[in-house]
Design an enzyme around this catalytic site. Structure first.
Site, short mmCIF file in Angstrom:
data_model
loop_
_atom_site.label_atom_id
_atom_site.label_comp_id
_atom_site.label_asym_id
_atom_site.label_seq_id
_atom_site.Cartn_x
_atom_site.Cartn_y
_atom_site.Cartn_z
N LYS A 154 0.87 -1.21 0.04
CA LYS A 154 -0.05 0.14 -0.02
C LYS A 154 0.76 1.27 -0.11
O LYS A 154 1.97 0.97 0.60
CB LYS A 154 -0.91 -0.05 1.17
N GLN B 260 10.25 -2.07 6.34
CA GLN B 260 10.58 -0.77 6.89
C GLN B 260 10.60 0.07 5.60
O GLN B 260 11.49 1.00 5.65
CB GLN B 260 11.82 -1.00 7.41
N ALA B 261 9.65 0.09 4.96
CA ALA B 261 9.43 0.78 3.94
C ALA B 261 8.46 1.87 3.62
O ALA B 261 8.12 2.51 2.59
CB ALA B 261 9.43 -0.22 2.40
N LEU C 2 5.43 0.57 3.21
CA LEU C 2 4.51 -0.11 2.28
C LEU C 2 3.59 -0.89 2.94
O LEU C 2 2.88 -1.47 1.94
CB LEU C 2 5.26 -0.55 0.99
N GLY C 3 3.31 -1.31 4.27
CA GLY C 3 2.64 -2.18 4.70
C GLY C 3 2.81 -3.66 4.50
O GLY C 3 1.94 -4.35 4.28
N GLY D 52 4.32 -6.35 5.76
CA GLY D 52 3.97 -7.18 6.79
C GLY D 52 2.33 -7.37 6.99
O GLY D 52 1.95 -8.02 7.20
N SER D 53 1.77 -6.07 7.23
CA SER D 53 0.38 -5.95 7.15
C SER D 53 -0.49 -6.59 5.90
O SER D 53 -1.29 -7.33 6.59
CB SER D 53 0.10 -4.51 7.19
N ASP E 158 -2.43 -0.95 10.33
CA ASP E 158 -2.88 -1.06 9.28
C ASP E 158 -3.21 -2.08 8.51
O ASP E 158 -2.91 -2.22 7.13
CB ASP E 158 -1.95 0.01 8.28
O1 C5P Z 1 0.18 -0.73 15.03
P1 C5P Z 1 1.64 -0.96 14.43
O2 C5P Z 1 2.19 -2.06 14.99
O3 C5P Z 1 1.75 -0.58 13.07
O4 C5P Z 1 2.35 0.51 14.96
C1 C5P Z 1 3.64 0.49 15.07
C2 C5P Z 1 3.99 1.60 16.19
O5 C5P Z 1 4.02 2.72 15.36
C3 C5P Z 1 3.33 1.67 17.41
O6 C5P Z 1 3.94 1.03 18.31
C4 C5P Z 1 3.74 3.23 17.57
O7 C5P Z 1 4.95 3.54 18.18
C5 C5P Z 1 3.51 3.79 16.23
N1 C5P Z 1 2.13 4.18 15.60
C6 C5P Z 1 1.71 5.33 16.38
N2 C5P Z 1 0.47 5.87 15.79
C7 C5P Z 1 -0.23 5.02 14.82
C8 C5P Z 1 0.35 4.03 14.48
C9 C5P Z 1 1.60 3.65 14.80
O8 C5P Z 1 2.33 5.96 17.08
N3 C5P Z 1 -1.63 5.64 14.53
#
Ligand code: C5P
Length: 313
Positions: free
Chosen positions: A16, A111-112, A114-115, A117-118, A151
Site C-alpha cells: 500500500k 521498513q519501507a 509499504l505495509g 507485513g500488514s 494498518d
Molecule cells: O500498530 P503498528 O504495530 O503498525 O504500530 C507500530 C508503532 O508505530 C506503534 O507502536 C506506535 O509507536 C507507532 N504508531 C503510532 N500511531 C499510529 C500507528 C503507529 O504512534 N496511528
C-alpha cells in the site's frame, strides 16, 4: 519440502501507499490519531498455504520463507511473524484446529512504509478463513485484524479506503482509477515508532494542518491534481536528510506527484515523468541513491468477499 504437492491456497498480498497522511493528534495511549487515504499497489508478496495432518504434538501453524525472497535473512519465522500471529489468532477466535503451513515469497521491502507485513497478515487471516470454508464474516476478520496492527484492516477493502483512528477504522471507497505508480526504495529503512516519536507531540496535543475530508474530496475528483500531504515527511527527513534529497530530485522529473509513503523510507511517484528523462531516470536514481525502483500501478480487489487480490471474479 513438499515435493510436487501444490499448495491448497496460493494468494497475492499487495503493498500500500498513503496518498495523503494527516496526523491529527497524539492520544493518551501513545498512538497517534490519523486520517489517511490508503491505496493498494501492484508490488505483491505471494503466500502459499497447505493443510497438514492433525498432530497434537506439533505447532498448529508454521511457516518458511522461500529462498528467492527479498531480505530473506531478516524475516523471522517464529511467533513474532505477523503471518503466524494471524493464523494463531484465527484458530483462537474460531476454535479451528486445522494445522496450516505457509510459505512466504517476499517481494515487498520491509521498513519501507509499504505495509508489507500488514498485507501478509491480512492475507493469512483471509487464507485461514478460506481453508475453513468461510465460517467467519469479513466484518469479523476486520475486527480481529485490528488487534495485530494499525494498518492491517485496510487490506480487507477493495484497495482504496479512508482510514482513521490509529489506522484501523476503515471507510472503504469505490476503487480509484488505476494510475502508474513508481516505488523508489533507498537502501535504508525507517522505524515506524522512531518516525512517530520524531513528531515530538505530547499526549493530547494536536497537529494542525489541512482538513482531511477536504483532502479526500480532492483525491476523489482527481488523483493527478490533488494536494499531496504526509505529516511524517518532516520527522523522517530530519532523521534521514538523504531521503529529502531523493524526494526533491524525483520531484524535478515531471511526475504528477512525488511523496514519501507512510513512515518511509519509500518515495512514490504518481503518473509518468517528462518525455526527456523517461528512458534514463530509473537507472540514474537507482545508481545515485542505491535505490530499488519498482514500476507498478494501483491495483484493486474484486468485489466479492470470497476473492482476494489479483483473482479473477
Ligand atoms: O500498530 P503498528 O504495530 O503498525 O504500530 C507500530 C508503532 O508505530 C506503534 O507502536 C506506535 O509507536 C507507532 N504508531 C503510532 N500511531 C499510529 C500507528 C503507529 O504512534 N496511528
Amino acid at each position: 519440502m513438499y515435493g510436487s504437492t501444490p499448495p491448497a491456497v496460493s494468494l497475492l498480498a499487495p503493498c500500500k501507499i498513503n496518498l495523503f497522511l494527516r496526523i491529527l493528534r497524539k492520544r493518551e495511549d501513545g498512538f497517534h490519531e490519523l486520517a489517511s487515504l490508503f491505496q493498494t499497489v501492484s508490488l505483491m508478496d505471494r503466500l502459499d498455504f497447505w493443510e497438514e495432518e492433525a498432530d497434537e504434538s506439533k505447532p498448529l501453524c508454521t511457516m518458511e520463507v522461500s529462498p528467492d525472497s527479498l531480505g530473506r535473512e531478516g524475516i523471522p519465522t517464529d511467533a513474532t511473524n505477523l503471518v503466524l500471529r494471524a493464523l494463531q489468532l484465527y484458530a483462537d477466535k474460531t476454535g479451528e484446529r486445522r494445522r496450516i503451513h505457509c510459505r512466504l515469497h517476499k517481494a515487498v521491502p520491509a521498513q519501507a512504509g509499504l505495509g508489507g507485513g500488514s498485507g501478509d497478515c491480512a492475507t493469512a487471516l483471509f487464507a485461514a478463513n478460506r481453508l475453513a470454508g468461510f465460517p467467519a464474516t469479513e466484518a469479523q476478520l476486520i475486527e480481529w485484524s485490528a488487534s495485530l496492527g494499525s494498518d492491517i484492516s485496510f487490506f480487507f477493502s477493495r484497495g482504496s479506503a479512508y482510514c482513521t483512528g490509529r489506522g484501523e477504522l476503515i471507510e472503504p471507497l469505490p476503487p480509484l482509477a488505476s494510475s502508474p505508480c513508481y516505488l523508489v526504495k533507498p537502501p535504508y529503512g525507517c522505524s515506524t515508532p522512531d518516525i512517530f516519536k520524531g513528531l515530538a507531540l505530547s499526549p493530547g496535543q494536536d497537529l494542525d494542518g489541512e482538513d482531511p475530508l477536504k483532502l479526500l474530496g480532492s483525491f476523489r475528483e482527481s488523483v493527478g491534481d490533488a494536494p499531496y500531504v504526509n505529516d511524517l515527511e518532516p520527522p523522517a527527513f530530519d532523521l534521514r536528510p538523504e531521503l529529502r534529497a531523493l524526494r526533491d530530485e524525483l520531484a524535478t522529473l515531471g511526475f504528477d506527484a512525488v511523496m514519501m509513503s507512510g513512515s518511509g523510507s519509500t518515495v512514490f511517484c504518481i503518473g509518468e515523468p517528462d518525455e526527456a528523462v523517461r528512458s534514463t531516470w530509473q537507472a540514474e536514481i537507482a545508481s545515485k541513491y542505491e535505490a530499488q525502483v519498482f514500476a507498478e500501478r494501483f491495483c484493486m480487489r474484486p468485489a466479492d468477499e470470497k476473492l482476494w487480490y489479483a483473482e479473477e471474479p
